[in-house]
Design a protein around this motif. Structure first.
Motif, PDB file in Angstrom:
ATOM      1  N   ARG A  19      28.916  56.040  29.326  1.00 46.49           N
ATOM      2  CA  ARG A  19      28.976  54.687  29.916  1.00 46.49           C
ATOM      3  C   ARG A  19      29.376  54.743  31.387  1.00 46.49           C
ATOM      4  O   ARG A  19      28.902  53.943  32.195  1.00 46.49           O
ATOM      5  CB  ARG A  19      29.936  53.799  29.120  1.00 46.49           C
ATOM      6  N   LEU A  20      30.209  55.682  31.751  1.00 45.88           N
ATOM      7  CA  LEU A  20      30.628  55.849  33.139  1.00 45.88           C
ATOM      8  C   LEU A  20      29.463  56.327  34.012  1.00 45.88           C
ATOM      9  O   LEU A  20      29.408  56.023  35.204  1.00 45.88           O
ATOM     10  CB  LEU A  20      31.786  56.851  33.198  1.00 45.88           C
ATOM     11  N   GLN A  21      28.534  57.039  33.409  1.00 46.69           N
ATOM     12  CA  GLN A  21      27.406  57.614  34.133  1.00 46.69           C
ATOM     13  C   GLN A  21      26.670  56.584  34.984  1.00 46.69           C
ATOM     14  O   GLN A  21      26.348  56.843  36.142  1.00 46.69           O
ATOM     15  CB  GLN A  21      26.440  58.254  33.137  1.00 46.69           C
ATOM     16  N   SER A  22      26.399  55.411  34.437  1.00 47.57           N
ATOM     17  CA  SER A  22      25.622  54.414  35.192  1.00 47.57           C
ATOM     18  C   SER A  22      26.367  53.949  36.437  1.00 47.57           C
ATOM     19  O   SER A  22      25.760  53.736  37.488  1.00 47.57           O
ATOM     20  CB  SER A  22      25.250  53.230  34.303  1.00 47.57           C
ATOM     21  N   VAL A  23      27.672  53.818  36.330  1.00 43.13           N
ATOM     22  CA  VAL A  23      28.478  53.410  37.491  1.00 43.13           C
ATOM     23  C   VAL A  23      28.411  54.482  38.573  1.00 43.13           C
ATOM     24  O   VAL A  23      28.189  54.183  39.750  1.00 43.13           O
ATOM     25  CB  VAL A  23      29.951  53.162  37.080  1.00 43.13           C
ATOM     26  N   VAL A  24      28.580  55.724  38.164  1.00 37.19           N
ATOM     27  CA  VAL A  24      28.575  56.837  39.124  1.00 37.19           C
ATOM     28  C   VAL A  24      27.196  56.967  39.781  1.00 37.19           C
ATOM     29  O   VAL A  24      27.099  57.168  40.991  1.00 37.19           O
ATOM     30  CB  VAL A  24      29.009  58.152  38.433  1.00 37.19           C
ATOM     31  N   LYS A  25      26.137  56.795  38.999  1.00 37.67           N
ATOM     32  CA  LYS A  25      24.781  56.848  39.574  1.00 37.67           C
ATOM     33  C   LYS A  25      24.566  55.727  40.584  1.00 37.67           C
ATOM     34  O   LYS A  25      24.015  55.961  41.665  1.00 37.67           O
ATOM     35  CB  LYS A  25      23.736  56.751  38.463  1.00 37.67           C
ATOM     36  N   ARG A  26      24.967  54.512  40.226  1.00 36.48           N
ATOM     37  CA  ARG A  26      24.805  53.364  41.136  1.00 36.48           C
ATOM     38  C   ARG A  26      25.551  53.559  42.442  1.00 36.48           C
ATOM     39  O   ARG A  26      25.148  53.025  43.477  1.00 36.48           O
ATOM     40  CB  ARG A  26      25.302  52.073  40.471  1.00 36.48           C
ATOM     41  N   ARG A  27      26.622  54.306  42.385  1.00 38.57           N
ATOM     42  CA  ARG A  27      27.438  54.513  43.588  1.00 38.57           C
ATOM     43  C   ARG A  27      27.025  55.762  44.357  1.00 38.57           C
ATOM     44  O   ARG A  27      27.772  56.252  45.201  1.00 38.57           O
ATOM     45  CB  ARG A  27      28.907  54.534  43.217  1.00 38.57           C
ATOM     46  N   LEU A  79      36.775  65.071  40.102  1.00 38.65           N
ATOM     47  CA  LEU A  79      36.019  65.021  41.348  1.00 38.65           C
ATOM     48  C   LEU A  79      35.552  63.593  41.646  1.00 38.65           C
ATOM     49  O   LEU A  79      35.663  63.118  42.784  1.00 38.65           O
ATOM     50  CB  LEU A  79      34.821  65.973  41.280  1.00 38.65           C
ATOM     51  N   VAL A  80      35.063  62.905  40.639  1.00 38.40           N
ATOM     52  CA  VAL A  80      34.628  61.514  40.813  1.00 38.40           C
ATOM     53  C   VAL A  80      35.810  60.653  41.246  1.00 38.40           C
ATOM     54  O   VAL A  80      35.697  59.820  42.150  1.00 38.40           O
ATOM     55  CB  VAL A  80      33.971  60.972  39.521  1.00 38.40           C
ATOM     56  N   ALA A  81      36.960  60.864  40.633  1.00 39.56           N
ATOM     57  CA  ALA A  81      38.155  60.096  40.996  1.00 39.56           C
ATOM     58  C   ALA A  81      38.613  60.446  42.415  1.00 39.56           C
ATOM     59  O   ALA A  81      38.920  59.552  43.216  1.00 39.56           O
ATOM     60  CB  ALA A  81      39.278  60.357  40.000  1.00 39.56           C
ATOM     61  N   SER A  82      38.650  61.736  42.739  1.00 41.36           N
ATOM     62  CA  SER A  82      39.124  62.172  44.062  1.00 41.36           C
ATOM     63  C   SER A  82      38.195  61.750  45.192  1.00 41.36           C
ATOM     64  O   SER A  82      38.641  61.526  46.309  1.00 41.36           O
ATOM     65  CB  SER A  82      39.277  63.692  44.087  1.00 41.36           C
ATOM     66  N   SER A  83      36.918  61.651  44.891  1.00 39.72           N
ATOM     67  CA  SER A  83      35.946  61.299  45.928  1.00 39.72           C
ATOM     68  C   SER A  83      35.916  59.805  46.216  1.00 39.72           C
ATOM     69  O   SER A  83      35.291  59.380  47.183  1.00 39.72           O
ATOM     70  CB  SER A  83      34.551  61.765  45.516  1.00 39.72           C
ATOM     71  N   GLY A  84      36.551  59.025  45.351  1.00 47.94           N
ATOM     72  CA  GLY A  84      36.559  57.582  45.549  1.00 47.94           C
ATOM     73  C   GLY A  84      35.335  56.879  44.980  1.00 47.94           C
ATOM     74  O   GLY A  84      35.167  55.674  45.180  1.00 47.94           O
ATOM     75  N   ILE A  85      34.481  57.604  44.291  1.00 49.21           N
ATOM     76  CA  ILE A  85      33.293  56.993  43.683  1.00 49.21           C
ATOM     77  C   ILE A  85      33.733  55.937  42.670  1.00 49.21           C
ATOM     78  O   ILE A  85      33.153  54.866  42.573  1.00 49.21           O
ATOM     79  CB  ILE A  85      32.397  58.064  43.023  1.00 49.21           C
ATOM     80  N   VAL A  86      34.776  56.270  41.930  1.00 50.80           N
ATOM     81  CA  VAL A  86      35.416  55.341  40.996  1.00 50.80           C
ATOM     82  C   VAL A  86      36.907  55.430  41.281  1.00 50.80           C
ATOM     83  O   VAL A  86      37.422  56.519  41.571  1.00 50.80           O
ATOM     84  CB  VAL A  86      35.118  55.720  39.527  1.00 50.80           C
ATOM     85  N   LYS A  87      37.598  54.311  41.214  1.00 51.06           N
ATOM     86  CA  LYS A  87      39.038  54.310  41.483  1.00 51.06           C
ATOM     87  C   LYS A  87      39.755  55.258  40.526  1.00 51.06           C
ATOM     88  O   LYS A  87      39.525  55.209  39.318  1.00 51.06           O
ATOM     89  CB  LYS A  87      39.612  52.906  41.314  1.00 51.06           C
ATOM     90  N   PRO A  88      40.622  56.109  41.071  1.00 42.29           N
ATOM     91  CA  PRO A  88      41.344  57.059  40.226  1.00 42.29           C
ATOM     92  C   PRO A  88      42.084  56.403  39.056  1.00 42.29           C
ATOM     93  O   PRO A  88      42.076  56.939  37.949  1.00 42.29           O
ATOM     94  CB  PRO A  88      42.326  57.725  41.190  1.00 42.29           C
ATOM     95  N   GLU A  89      42.675  55.246  39.292  1.00 43.15           N
ATOM     96  CA  GLU A  89      43.411  54.577  38.202  1.00 43.15           C
ATOM     97  C   GLU A  89      42.473  54.118  37.080  1.00 43.15           C
ATOM     98  O   GLU A  89      42.885  54.021  35.928  1.00 43.15           O
ATOM     99  CB  GLU A  89      44.265  53.408  38.713  1.00 43.15           C
ATOM    100  N   SER A  90      41.213  53.893  37.406  1.00 48.43           N
ATOM    101  CA  SER A  90      40.232  53.523  36.380  1.00 48.43           C
ATOM    102  C   SER A  90      39.853  54.708  35.497  1.00 48.43           C
ATOM    103  O   SER A  90      39.402  54.521  34.370  1.00 48.43           O
ATOM    104  CB  SER A  90      38.953  52.979  37.019  1.00 48.43           C
ATOM    105  N   LEU A  91      40.019  55.902  36.030  1.00 49.42           N
ATOM    106  CA  LEU A  91      39.641  57.109  35.292  1.00 49.42           C
ATOM    107  C   LEU A  91      40.827  57.857  34.701  1.00 49.42           C
ATOM    108  O   LEU A  91      40.633  58.831  33.970  1.00 49.42           O
ATOM    109  CB  LEU A  91      38.870  58.068  36.208  1.00 49.42           C
ATOM    110  N   ALA A  92      42.033  57.410  34.979  1.00 52.71           N
ATOM    111  CA  ALA A  92      43.228  58.142  34.548  1.00 52.71           C
ATOM    112  C   ALA A  92      43.239  58.398  33.041  1.00 52.71           C
ATOM    113  O   ALA A  92      43.519  59.518  32.590  1.00 52.71           O
ATOM    114  CB  ALA A  92      44.488  57.404  34.977  1.00 52.71           C
ATOM    115  N   ASN A  93      42.907  57.392  32.258  1.00 50.02           N
ATOM    116  CA  ASN A  93      42.926  57.533  30.807  1.00 50.02           C
ATOM    117  C   ASN A  93      41.871  58.533  30.332  1.00 50.02           C
ATOM    118  O   ASN A  93      42.135  59.368  29.469  1.00 50.02           O
ATOM    119  CB  ASN A  93      42.723  56.163  30.148  1.00 50.02           C
ATOM    120  N   LEU A  94      40.691  58.477  30.910  1.00 53.32           N
ATOM    121  CA  LEU A  94      39.605  59.379  30.530  1.00 53.32           C
ATOM    122  C   LEU A  94      39.910  60.818  30.962  1.00 53.32           C
ATOM    123  O   LEU A  94      39.654  61.770  30.220  1.00 53.32           O
ATOM    124  CB  LEU A  94      38.293  58.893  31.135  1.00 53.32           C
ATOM    125  N   ILE A  95      40.492  60.975  32.132  1.00 51.59           N
ATOM    126  CA  ILE A  95      40.890  62.302  32.601  1.00 51.59           C
ATOM    127  C   ILE A  95      41.972  62.875  31.694  1.00 51.59           C
ATOM    128  O   ILE A  95      41.942  64.054  31.328  1.00 51.59           O
ATOM    129  CB  ILE A  95      41.347  62.250  34.077  1.00 51.59           C
TER     130      ILE A  95
END
Length: 131
Positions: A19-27, A79-95
């Motif tokens: 599900r995260l894939q589409s967000v990362v692709k769009r960005r 890497l996605v979180a560190s690059s700012g593609i998605v906010k790190p706090e949004s990915l904290a649980n998944l990481i």
């Protein structure tokens, strides 16, 4: 956690990454998105192969592959979180989930190596035949 619970957890993990894939692709990072999906889905696939292994050696090898793929997924998510593609706090649980899966698979491999009977109920037991 029994085999079925871990299997479901790995499916849920891969679905969340998918599900995260589409967000990362769009960005603008389709390569990151594709790698994340491949590695996250490979974790469960290798675990599934491990629980159907024909020998302890094969079981351990497949669990180590699953662990490696979980480590790779952790890398891509970080890497996605560190690059700012998605906010790190949004990915904290998944990481964190990726980190926990790595630890579970690592413990499973170590237990299997050190416990020839493989009778533990809290960690998936390997096949008992030797190769």
């Amino acid at each position: 956690m029994d085999r079925q619970e871990l299997k479901q957890r790995l499916i849920t993990f891969a679905a969340r990454v998918f599900r995260l894939q589409s967000v990362v692709k769009r960005r603008g990072a389709p390569d990151f998105a594709n790698q994340m999906v491949r590695s996250s889905s490979s974790v469960g696939a290798n675990y599934h192969e491990a629980i159907h292994a024909r020998s302890r050696t094969e079981f351990i090898a497949k669990i180590k592959l699953a662990e490696s793929e979980a480590e790779e997924t952790h890398y891509w998510l970080s890497l996605v979180a560190s690059s700012g593609i998605v906010k790190p706090e949004s990915l904290a649980n998944l990481i964190d989930e990726a980190r926990q899966i790595v630890a579970i698979l690592h413990a499973t491999a170590e237990t299997s190596k050190n416990n020839p009977s493989g009778t533990g109920k809290s960690i998936p037991a390997p096949p008992t035949n030797k190769s």
